[in-house]
Design an enzyme around this catalytic site. Structure first.
Site, PDB file in Angstrom:
ATOM      1  N   GLU A  27       0.817  -1.216   0.000  1.00  0.00           N
ATOM      2  CA  GLU A  27       0.000   0.000   0.000  1.00  0.00           C
ATOM      3  C   GLU A  27       0.850   1.265   0.000  1.00  0.00           C
ATOM      4  O   GLU A  27       0.341   2.359   0.204  1.00  0.00           O
ATOM      5  CB  GLU A  27      -0.969  -0.021   1.183  1.00  0.00           C
ATOM      6  CG  GLU A  27      -2.017  -1.111   1.024  1.00  0.00           C
ATOM      7  CD  GLU A  27      -3.059  -1.126   2.136  1.00  0.00           C
ATOM      8  OE1 GLU A  27      -2.876  -0.433   3.165  1.00  0.00           O
ATOM      9  OE2 GLU A  27      -4.061  -1.838   1.971  1.00  0.00           O
ATOM     10  N   GLU A  84     -10.942  -4.990   9.008  1.00  0.00           N
ATOM     11  CA  GLU A  84      -9.846  -4.020   8.961  1.00  0.00           C
ATOM     12  C   GLU A  84      -8.813  -4.392   7.903  1.00  0.00           C
ATOM     13  O   GLU A  84      -8.356  -3.540   7.158  1.00  0.00           O
ATOM     14  CB  GLU A  84      -9.184  -3.922  10.341  1.00  0.00           C
ATOM     15  CG  GLU A  84      -8.002  -2.995  10.418  1.00  0.00           C
ATOM     16  CD  GLU A  84      -8.364  -1.527  10.232  1.00  0.00           C
ATOM     17  OE1 GLU A  84      -7.468  -0.754   9.865  1.00  0.00           O
ATOM     18  OE2 GLU A  84      -9.526  -1.146  10.441  1.00  0.00           O
ATOM     19  N   TYR A  87      -5.422  -9.916   3.838  1.00  0.00           N
ATOM     20  CA  TYR A  87      -4.142  -9.915   3.141  1.00  0.00           C
ATOM     21  C   TYR A  87      -3.684 -11.338   2.863  1.00  0.00           C
ATOM     22  O   TYR A  87      -3.783 -12.213   3.728  1.00  0.00           O
ATOM     23  CB  TYR A  87      -3.078  -9.201   3.981  1.00  0.00           C
ATOM     24  CG  TYR A  87      -1.729  -9.181   3.303  1.00  0.00           C
ATOM     25  CD1 TYR A  87      -1.486  -8.316   2.240  1.00  0.00           C
ATOM     26  CD2 TYR A  87      -0.718 -10.037   3.693  1.00  0.00           C
ATOM     27  CE1 TYR A  87      -0.265  -8.312   1.590  1.00  0.00           C
ATOM     28  CE2 TYR A  87       0.508 -10.037   3.056  1.00  0.00           C
ATOM     29  CZ  TYR A  87       0.729  -9.172   2.004  1.00  0.00           C
ATOM     30  OH  TYR A  87       1.939  -9.166   1.356  1.00  0.00           O
ATOM     31  N   VAL A  88      -3.165 -11.520   1.650  1.00  0.00           N
ATOM     32  CA  VAL A  88      -2.521 -12.772   1.252  1.00  0.00           C
ATOM     33  C   VAL A  88      -1.171 -12.402   0.647  1.00  0.00           C
ATOM     34  O   VAL A  88      -1.082 -11.504  -0.205  1.00  0.00           O
ATOM     35  CB  VAL A  88      -3.378 -13.548   0.225  1.00  0.00           C
ATOM     36  CG1 VAL A  88      -2.649 -14.802  -0.253  1.00  0.00           C
ATOM     37  CG2 VAL A  88      -4.739 -13.912   0.814  1.00  0.00           C
ATOM     38  N   GLY A  94      -4.350 -15.553  -5.900  1.00  0.00           N
ATOM     39  CA  GLY A  94      -4.941 -16.132  -7.094  1.00  0.00           C
ATOM     40  C   GLY A  94      -5.371 -17.580  -6.956  1.00  0.00           C
ATOM     41  O   GLY A  94      -5.770 -18.199  -7.939  1.00  0.00           O
ATOM     42  N   GLY A  96      -7.550 -18.586  -4.310  1.00  0.00           N
ATOM     43  CA  GLY A  96      -8.747 -18.663  -3.481  1.00  0.00           C
ATOM     44  C   GLY A  96      -8.542 -18.410  -1.998  1.00  0.00           C
ATOM     45  O   GLY A  96      -9.499 -18.480  -1.224  1.00  0.00           O
ATOM     46  N   GLY A  98      -7.736 -15.549  -0.316  1.00  0.00           N
ATOM     47  CA  GLY A  98      -8.439 -14.349   0.136  1.00  0.00           C
ATOM     48  C   GLY A  98      -9.943 -14.559   0.151  1.00  0.00           C
ATOM     49  O   GLY A  98     -10.624 -14.172   1.102  1.00  0.00           O
ATOM     50  N   ASN A 125      -6.412   0.211  -5.885  1.00  0.00           N
ATOM     51  CA  ASN A 125      -6.200  -1.230  -5.804  1.00  0.00           C
ATOM     52  C   ASN A 125      -7.236  -1.963  -6.664  1.00  0.00           C
ATOM     53  O   ASN A 125      -8.158  -2.602  -6.161  1.00  0.00           O
ATOM     54  CB  ASN A 125      -6.256  -1.695  -4.347  1.00  0.00           C
ATOM     55  CG  ASN A 125      -5.797  -3.130  -4.180  1.00  0.00           C
ATOM     56  OD1 ASN A 125      -5.669  -3.880  -5.138  1.00  0.00           O
ATOM     57  ND2 ASN A 125      -5.567  -3.514  -2.932  1.00  0.00           N
ATOM     58  N   TYR A 132     -13.879  -7.738  -5.214  1.00  0.00           N
ATOM     59  CA  TYR A 132     -15.010  -7.410  -4.351  1.00  0.00           C
ATOM     60  C   TYR A 132     -16.295  -7.244  -5.163  1.00  0.00           C
ATOM     61  O   TYR A 132     -17.363  -7.710  -4.765  1.00  0.00           O
ATOM     62  CB  TYR A 132     -14.725  -6.148  -3.533  1.00  0.00           C
ATOM     63  CG  TYR A 132     -13.572  -6.302  -2.559  1.00  0.00           C
ATOM     64  CD1 TYR A 132     -13.316  -7.504  -1.903  1.00  0.00           C
ATOM     65  CD2 TYR A 132     -12.714  -5.240  -2.305  1.00  0.00           C
ATOM     66  CE1 TYR A 132     -12.256  -7.644  -1.024  1.00  0.00           C
ATOM     67  CE2 TYR A 132     -11.652  -5.366  -1.413  1.00  0.00           C
ATOM     68  CZ  TYR A 132     -11.437  -6.569  -0.777  1.00  0.00           C
ATOM     69  OH  TYR A 132     -10.392  -6.697   0.099  1.00  0.00           O
TER      70      TYR A 132
END
Length: 162
Positions: A27, A84, A87-88, A94, A96, A98, A125, A132
């Site tokens: 980030e 909050e 994260y992976v 890619g 699955g 997350g 992002n 999402y």
């Protein structure tokens, strides 16, 4: 490849801290991480904690985490869950992982009769935004998030009439 999602334990604090730092690098804000693994252990798993965390393991290795807590909607008259972090680690994206963590939190929300599951995502992002949206999440563009922290928080809290 075997994905396991489980509640985080105090012994996961160092792994969670390492992934928090990885997330901050992704980030573009690693300098903003001021916590430590010991502080994560104390605050996330301490007796006063109102926060929960999941660990994602692939072949027994911690490769992701999620942190979430209970929120409340006065309009719904129900609790919700605010996520909050999700994260992976890059090498394990890619596959699955997350989605599995987010789905577990969604299951908690349904089991607990929550009215919503919410989170924030950086506007740049696009991979996360696309994911999402693919699961039916909608951006809440009419709401603007505010933050009071650091010196401004202290100054306001200590000002006369506060």
């Amino acid at each position: 490849m075997s994905i396991t999602i489980r509640p985080a334990r105090p012994t996961d604090a160092s792994a969670i801290f390492a992934m928090i730092y990885e997330l901050a690098v992704y980030e573009k804000a690693p300098e903003e991480v001021i916590t430590t693994a010991d502080e994560i252990r104390e605050t996330l798993f301490g007796p006063e904690s109102k926060t929960e965390a999941l660990i994602c393991e692939i072949e027994g290795k911690a490769v992701g985490y999620a942190v979430f807590f209970t929120s409340y909607s006065t309009w719904l008259g129900r609790n919700g869950i605010y996520m909050e972090d999700l994260y992976v680690s890059p090498d394990f994206r890619g596959n699955g992982a997350g989605k599995a963590m987010l789905q577990k939190i969604a299951q908690y929300a349904v089991e607990r009769r929550c009215g919503r599951l919410e989170w924030s995502v950086l506007d740049w992002n696009q991979p996360a935004i696309d994911f999402y949206q693919s699961i039916g999440a909608r951006a809440q563009s009419e709401w603007v998030r505010y933050r009071l922290d650091g010196d401004a928080l202290l100054k306001f809290a200590e000002s006369p009439g506060a």
